[in-house]
Motif scaffolding. Structure first.
Motif, short mmCIF file in Angstrom:
data_model
loop_
_atom_site.label_atom_id
_atom_site.label_comp_id
_atom_site.label_asym_id
_atom_site.label_seq_id
_atom_site.Cartn_x
_atom_site.Cartn_y
_atom_site.Cartn_z
N LEU A 200 0.84 -1.20 0.00
CA LEU A 200 0.00 0.00 0.00
C LEU A 200 0.87 1.25 0.00
CD1 LEU A 200 -2.80 1.33 0.16
CD2 LEU A 200 -2.66 1.12 2.65
N LEU A 201 1.91 1.25 0.82
CA LEU A 201 2.82 2.41 0.86
C LEU A 201 3.55 2.59 -0.47
CD1 LEU A 201 4.33 1.92 4.43
CD2 LEU A 201 2.71 3.70 3.72
N LEU A 202 3.92 1.48 -1.11
CA LEU A 202 4.60 1.57 -2.40
C LEU A 202 3.67 2.14 -3.46
CD1 LEU A 202 7.19 0.94 -4.01
CD2 LEU A 202 6.20 -1.30 -4.53
N VAL A 203 2.44 1.66 -3.50
CA VAL A 203 1.47 2.17 -4.46
C VAL A 203 1.24 3.66 -4.25
CG1 VAL A 203 -0.97 2.09 -5.13
CG2 VAL A 203 0.31 -0.04 -4.86
N GLU A 204 1.23 4.08 -2.99
CA GLU A 204 1.01 5.50 -2.67
C GLU A 204 2.29 6.32 -2.71
OE1 GLU A 204 -0.95 5.43 1.13
OE2 GLU A 204 -2.91 5.05 0.22
N SER A 342 -2.63 -10.46 -18.51
CA SER A 342 -4.04 -10.61 -18.82
C SER A 342 -4.82 -9.40 -18.31
CB SER A 342 -4.59 -11.89 -18.17
OG SER A 342 -4.56 -11.78 -16.76
N PRO A 343 -5.94 -9.05 -18.94
CA PRO A 343 -6.71 -7.86 -18.53
C PRO A 343 -7.10 -7.85 -17.05
CG PRO A 343 -7.45 -8.60 -20.68
CD PRO A 343 -6.48 -9.65 -20.18
N PRO A 344 -7.57 -8.96 -16.45
CA PRO A 344 -7.93 -8.88 -15.03
C PRO A 344 -6.75 -8.54 -14.13
CG PRO A 344 -8.92 -10.82 -16.03
CD PRO A 344 -7.93 -10.28 -17.02
N VAL A 345 -5.58 -9.10 -14.42
CA VAL A 345 -4.41 -8.84 -13.59
C VAL A 345 -3.89 -7.43 -13.84
CG1 VAL A 345 -2.07 -9.57 -13.01
CG2 VAL A 345 -3.83 -11.29 -13.46
N ASP A 351 2.38 -1.72 -9.99
CA ASP A 351 3.19 -1.99 -8.80
C ASP A 351 2.90 -3.37 -8.20
OD1 ASP A 351 4.69 0.40 -8.76
OD2 ASP A 351 2.98 1.47 -7.94
N LEU A 352 1.63 -3.74 -8.14
CA LEU A 352 1.30 -5.06 -7.60
C LEU A 352 1.80 -6.17 -8.52
CD1 LEU A 352 -2.26 -4.63 -6.04
CD2 LEU A 352 0.00 -4.27 -5.03
N LEU A 380 1.50 -14.07 -2.84
CA LEU A 380 0.94 -13.69 -4.14
C LEU A 380 -0.52 -13.26 -4.01
CD1 LEU A 380 2.46 -16.49 -6.43
CD2 LEU A 380 3.33 -14.18 -6.01
N PHE A 381 -0.97 -13.00 -2.79
CA PHE A 381 -2.37 -12.67 -2.54
C PHE A 381 -2.92 -11.49 -3.34
CE2 PHE A 381 0.10 -10.23 0.57
CZ PHE A 381 -0.45 -8.97 0.44
N PRO A 382 -2.11 -10.52 -3.84
CA PRO A 382 -2.72 -9.46 -4.66
C PRO A 382 -3.49 -9.99 -5.86
CG PRO A 382 -0.54 -8.77 -3.96
CD PRO A 382 -0.68 -10.22 -3.55
N LEU A 383 -3.14 -11.19 -6.35
CA LEU A 383 -3.84 -11.76 -7.49
C LEU A 383 -5.31 -12.06 -7.17
CD1 LEU A 383 -1.12 -14.21 -8.88
CD2 LEU A 383 -1.82 -12.00 -9.84
N LEU A 384 -5.65 -12.15 -5.89
CA LEU A 384 -7.05 -12.37 -5.51
C LEU A 384 -7.92 -11.21 -5.99
CD1 LEU A 384 -6.58 -13.71 -1.87
CD2 LEU A 384 -7.17 -15.03 -3.91
N GLY A 385 -7.31 -10.04 -6.15
CA GLY A 385 -8.06 -8.90 -6.67
C GLY A 385 -8.58 -9.16 -8.07
N ALA A 386 -7.80 -9.87 -8.89
CA ALA A 386 -8.25 -10.21 -10.24
C ALA A 386 -9.39 -11.21 -10.19
CB ALA A 386 -7.08 -10.77 -11.05
N LEU A 387 -9.32 -12.15 -9.25
CA LEU A 387 -10.41 -13.14 -9.11
C LEU A 387 -11.68 -12.51 -8.57
CD1 LEU A 387 -8.50 -16.21 -7.61
CD2 LEU A 387 -9.23 -15.85 -9.97
N ALA A 388 -11.58 -11.33 -7.96
CA ALA A 388 -12.74 -10.69 -7.36
C ALA A 388 -13.50 -9.79 -8.34
CB ALA A 388 -12.30 -9.86 -6.15
#
Length: 425
Positions: A200-204, A342-345, A351-352, A380-388
């Motif tokens: 989160l800090l890196l993205v910001e 891929s588009p979802p990722v 950054d993620l 690798l949990f950020p990839l869950l965002g693509a699944l959501a």
């Protein structure tokens, strides 16, 4: 990695922030407290942990006598198996000054493989609460997991997911196949809290705040070099795009310093182990001891272990030619690389994806694939965002059921002990 127009993205983020601020103001004035986003996140986390508790208790009831517990152990004893005992040894006795050997030559399994961050925090909790190690260790994991869920929601909102998608990403995060780690005596829960905060800090682009977080991560789980690589890619990306996305001198200096600092932090624990034992390969020799039962004692050759593992799993376990396993590994690596574009990722932002790529490369370079690999994939949990991203209720319900079923499978294969068990979590 995909580029994007910085002004458009900044405008999108600004609008999202404004909407969130307005929602927060409205919530504080007219909405009941149980509708606040963080309350929903914690409710999801508690519900998921209740489900996992039932799963763990079910397996504990069927557990037989083993090297660590009696038959049908209580929850806290069952949650303190495997690496939990190693962390307890670190907390109680520290690290050996002389490396133990199995045959007078090769280093055997010992406490140097387990970093002091988690046992140190548990020690502090034990001192304050007077709880015994098993209960204190589970409490630390449980609370760290709750914090990680909250920050993960913030991260998903920050990269542009809607409120509904972000909350469902948290659902997947909380019921993931290895999510029982959020309530057992393992360091992963604390590490994931630190990692999601760092991302989160890196993205910001709040580089200054990252230094203490990176240092804490480096003494909790071994992935400092992976984070250094992710930050390096972030710096190069910002430099290339500096005309359309300003990269002020102050941020250049801080980000480059952070890259170097992360790399040094990643090497700090192996250096400490070397100084304390008199062997500069103490840490790597200790880690190699865990793969010796599979392929014997070997040297650490970057990127060789996965190919050795593919050959071993194919020939020794499946009874097929080893080259088939190697080909399957190459196909897997290629498919995963394509997935990152891929588009979802790509929706998750650059950054993620830098982190996912860097950590995956780190795993490929240094780890041997075995049952612990499922746990090692947790960052690798950020990839869950693509699944959501899909909004279908049927899809979402199906994913939750699938993940809970995989939890049961993971506990059955990796956590419970069945005689001489060679599949540690």
């Amino acid at each position: 990695m995909r580029g994007s127009a910085a002004p458009a993205r900044a405008e999108s983020v600004a609008l999202s922030d404004a909407d969130d601020a307005a929602d927060g103001t409205l919530a504080s004035r007219s909405r009941p407290w149980w509708t606040l986003w963080w309350v929903r996140v914690l409710a999801v986390y508690l519900a998921a942990r209740a489900v996992t508790t039932v799963i763990l208790l079910g397996f504990a009831a069927g557990e037989g006598n083993n090297a660590w517990t009696s038959a049908a152990p209580d929850f806290f004893s069952f949650a303190n198996l495997w690496d939990g005992r190693w962390y307890e040894i670190v907390a109680g006795y520290g690290y050996p000054a002389t490396l133990p050997t199995s045959d007078g030559v090769h280093v055997s399994e010992n406490a140097w493989a387990f970093m002091p961050g988690f046992p140190g925090v548990v020690d502090a909790v034990m001192f304050v609460t007077r709880l015994p190690w098993p209960a204190a260790a589970v409490l630390v994991s449980f609370l760290a997991g709750a914090g990680a869920a909250v920050v993960f929601h913030l991260l998903m909102r920050r990269v542009g997911l809607s409120a509904s998608q972000s909350l469902f990403a948290v659902v997947l995060f909380c019921v993931a196949p290895v999510s029982p780690l959020f309530q057992v005596a393992y360091a992963e829960s604390l590490y994931i809290l630190l990692l999601v905060t760092a991302l989160l800090l890196l993205v910001e682009r709040r580089y200054g705040w990252l230094f203490p977080v990176v240092l804490a991560m480096a003494f909790t789980r071994p992935s400092g070099l992976a984070f250094a690589l992710a930050v390096a890619m972030h710096v190069v990306y910002r430099w290339v795009r500096r005309r359309s996305d300003p990269f002020p001198i102050r941020e250049r200096v801080l980000s480059v310093a952070l890259t170097v600092f992360s790399g040094v932090a990643g090497l700090a624990w192996p250096a400490i182990a070397g100084i304390a034992t008199g062997s500069w390969t103490a840490y790597t020799d200790t880690e190699l001891a865990w793969r010796a039962p599979y392929i014997g004692f070997t040297q650490l050759i970057p990127f060789a272990a996965w190919f050795q593992g593919a050959d071993w799993w194919a020939s020794a376990m499946l009874g097929i030619p080893g080259w088939i396993g190697v080909v399957a590994l190459v196909v897997l690596i290629a498919s995963f690389s394509i997935l990152l574009f891929s588009p979802p990722v790509r929706r998750l932002g650059v950054d993620l994806r830098f982190w996912v790529a860097a950590y995956s490369l780190y795993l490929l370079a240094v780890f041997f694939p075995q049952s612990s690999t499922f746990r090692l994939l947790m960052p690798l949990f950020p990839l869950l965002g693509a699944l959501a991203l899909p909004r279908s209720r049927l899809y979402r319900a199906g994913m939750v059921v699938l993940f809970i079923a995989l939890q049961v499978g993971w506990v059955a294969i990796c956590w419970r002990i069945d005689g001489y068990d060679w599949s540690p979590p």
